[in-house]
Design an enzyme around this catalytic site. Structure first.
Site, PDB file in Angstrom:
ATOM      1  CE1 TYR A   1       0.643  25.527  23.208  1.00  0.00           C
ATOM      2  CE2 TYR A   1      -0.847  27.383  23.473  1.00  0.00           C
ATOM      3  CZ  TYR A   1      -0.063  26.576  22.665  1.00  0.00           C
ATOM      4  OH  TYR A   1       0.006  26.823  21.315  1.00  0.00           O
TER       5      TYR A   1
ATOM      6  CG  ASP B   1      -2.560  18.373  26.645  1.00  0.00           C
ATOM      7  OD1 ASP B   1      -2.680  19.568  26.284  1.00  0.00           O
ATOM      8  OD2 ASP B   1      -1.715  17.601  26.151  1.00  0.00           O
TER       9      ASP B   1
ATOM     10  CE  LYS C   1       4.968  19.557  23.362  1.00  0.00           C
ATOM     11  NZ  LYS C   1       5.626  20.690  22.703  1.00  0.00           N
TER      12      LYS C   1
HETATM   13  P1  KE4 Z   1       1.381  21.475  19.094  1.00  0.00           P
HETATM   14  O1  KE4 Z   1       0.110  21.853  18.360  1.00  0.00           O
HETATM   15  O2  KE4 Z   1       2.334  22.637  19.276  1.00  0.00           O
HETATM   16  O3  KE4 Z   1       2.041  20.241  18.479  1.00  0.00           O
HETATM   17  O4  KE4 Z   1       0.961  20.981  20.567  1.00  0.00           O
HETATM   18  C1  KE4 Z   1       0.192  21.840  21.363  1.00  0.00           C
HETATM   19  C2  KE4 Z   1       0.364  21.445  22.810  1.00  0.00           C
HETATM   20  C3  KE4 Z   1      -0.666  20.747  23.427  1.00  0.00           C
HETATM   21  N1  KE4 Z   1      -0.568  20.354  24.726  1.00  0.00           N
HETATM   22  C4  KE4 Z   1       0.547  20.629  25.451  1.00  0.00           C
HETATM   23  C5  KE4 Z   1       0.613  20.173  26.873  1.00  0.00           C
HETATM   24  C6  KE4 Z   1       1.626  21.336  24.864  1.00  0.00           C
HETATM   25  O5  KE4 Z   1       2.727  21.604  25.603  1.00  0.00           O
HETATM   26  C7  KE4 Z   1       1.540  21.751  23.521  1.00  0.00           C
HETATM   27  C8  KE4 Z   1       2.647  22.531  22.843  1.00  0.00           C
HETATM   28  N2  KE4 Z   1       3.740  22.941  23.672  1.00  0.00           N
HETATM   29  C9  KE4 Z   1       4.451  24.140  23.249  1.00  0.00           C
HETATM   30  C10 KE4 Z   1       5.577  24.461  24.238  1.00  0.00           C
HETATM   31  N3  KE4 Z   1       5.375  24.116  25.560  1.00  0.00           N
HETATM   32  C11 KE4 Z   1       4.995  23.979  21.873  1.00  0.00           C
HETATM   33  C12 KE4 Z   1       6.049  25.000  21.469  1.00  0.00           C
HETATM   34  C13 KE4 Z   1       5.509  26.042  20.529  1.00  0.00           C
HETATM   35  O6  KE4 Z   1       4.349  26.470  20.703  1.00  0.00           O
HETATM   36  O7  KE4 Z   1       6.276  26.419  19.598  1.00  0.00           O
END
Ligand code: KE4
Length: 425
Positions: free
Chosen positions: A142, A237, A265
């Site tokens: 993801y 990523d 994060k």
């Molecule tokens: P954000 O746009 O949510 O800040 O980041 C996206 C993203 C990109 N790459 C990786 C490897 C990620 O894990 C994420 C976001 N992770 C999710 C949970 N594993 C965020 C939680 C949510 O969607 O509320």
């Protein structure tokens, strides 16, 4: 949980699903989410006064735990002088210096406001730099809610079994090619067929959105070799793994240099931040230095930079990684023993301070292995632990995190709760 129930009923009238991000709705474990009043260290407290040991840590950012006093104090000082200027500030330069210093492949970096923005911008840059269109991603990985990456994604998309998502025209997704994690053959065959038009491969070097799945020996090296052979860029990523699996991220730990890295994060210390960076000659294509446009009103704002900078400073000063790794290893080993004793087949995957208990025999080395997990048993485990004051991710397909604030006593309490919980799932 009365107050939470009342708040959720009201929230559902005002917000889609009552939340601002789908995974928070507890969709895959059933029931309703609790509402948090505050967090301190390894603990969170809900609006009904219940305390939980938190293993979600806001999905990864809070490696120092909630409301670390030094971070709060520094942010308080900075915010009192203004929250955003849209004009360069020294904190942006200091934060860029800290990232460039720590992450082996990053010579130049651009800050954005989320992990999604980071991956979207890195791929636009890869396409602009290579003048090619296609993107290879991996099933179960993801990378945020970028239109053309919501194809067989992980996290909430996997949790909710959304096959891609409505709203993304076929046309947008046609340049997205899907390979399988830990299966170099699946990557080779895509390159044999489309190699001349593949701009980049984007991968979570350690999968954190289908539970936690580690790269097999040679997999990341293979991606580096194949992308070099065909002139495509390799994008790591590291939104989760950056500053999580080591100070230099998974690329430092596994000794692989990608062309571009996406961060998020932890570098925001709990505030909205993302970043993408890499070789100077590639980053030179980013506006205003180059023609690939990317912009953001609040990019590099003082508050987020302050929280991130203080967080990275503490991670370096305290040299947290060896201690966190040992704590997670003990936790995983003793958790596995509890399930073995109860005759419940589970697989525990972990690296540094991130891990996952898969409710399946295992091993779990691919997305297909992870998908065999008994999500209904995971849901029963989730609730059995929650009622004992332990908060794991409300989905089998997420990572659990240990923070610098988690004590050995927290781990012991968690294992004690687990010994009870396994009797009723
Ligand atoms: P954000 O746009 O949510 O800040 O980041 C996206 C993203 C990109 N790459 C990786 C490897 C990620 O894990 C994420 C976001 N992770 C999710 C949970 N594993 C965020 C939680 C949510 O969607 O509320």
């Amino acid at each position: 949980m009365m107050k939470s129930k009342e708040l959720f009923a009201k929230a559902k009238r005002l917000l889609p699903g009552g939340v601002n991000s789908p995974v928070r709705a507890f969709g895959s474990v059933g029931g309703e989410p609790f509402f948090v009043r505050e967090g301190r260290g390894s603990k969170i407290y809900d609006v009904d006064g219940n305390e939980y040991i938190d293993y979600v840590c806001s999905w990864g950012p809070l490696i120092l735990g909630h409301a670390h006093p030094e971070v709060v104090d520094f942010v308080r000082d900075v915010v009192a002088k203004g929250t955003s200027f849209g004009i360069p500030i020294e904190l942006e330069v200091s934060m860029a210096e800290a990232v460039v210093e720590a992450v082996p492949s990053i010579e130049k970096v651009r800050f954005v406001n989320s992990g999604t923005e980071a991956t979207m911008s890195a791929i636009r840059l890869a396409r602009g730099y290579t003048k090619r269109n296609k993107v290879v991603k991996f099933e179960g990985c993801y990378h945020g809610h970028v239109d053309y990456l919501l194809v067989k994604a992980g996290s909430g998309v996997l949790t909710f079994g959304i096959p891609g998502t409505p709203g993304v025209p076929e046309d947008f997704a046609k340049h997205t090619l899907i390979a399988r994690f830990n299966d170099l053959e699946s990557v080779e065959s895509l390159f044999e067929k489309y190699g001349e038009d593949i701009a980049c491969v984007i991968v979570e070097p350690v999968m954190g959105n289908a539970g936690v799945i580690l790269p097999e020996k040679g997999f990341l090296e293979g991606l580096r070799r194949i992308t070099e052979k065909y002139g495509a860029l390799l994008i790591f990523d590291e939104v989760i793994t950056g500053f999580r699996v080591s100070l230099g991220g998974a690329q430092e730990r596994f000794g692989i240099k990608p062309d571009l890295t996406c961060l998020g994060k932890i570098i925001g210390g709990g505030f909205p931040v993302g970043a993408y960076g890499g070789r100077t000659d590639i980053m030179a294509h980013v506006a205003p230095e180059g023609p690939v446009y990317q912009a953001g009103t609040l990019s590099g704002n003082p508050v987020a930079m302050a929280a991130g900078l203080k967080t990275l400073e503490i991670l370096k000063r305290e040299n947290v990684y060896p201690v966190l790794e040992k704590r997670m290893e003990r936790f995983g080993r003793e958790a596995k023993a509890i399930f073995d004793e109860a005759g419940i087949p589970v697989t525990v995957n972990s690296i540094a301070s991130m891990g996952c208990i898969f409710f399946t025999e295992g091993p779990v080395k691919s997305f297909d292995d992870a998908a065999k997990s008994d999500t209904k048993m995971y849901a029963r485990f989730f609730w059995a632990m929650l009622k004992r004051g332990i908060y794991f991710a409300p989905s089998q397909f997420e990572a659990a995190f240990i923070s610098w604030a988690h004590t050995d006593d927290d781990i012991d309490r968690t294992l004690e709760a687990m010994r009870e919980a396994v009797k009723e799932i």
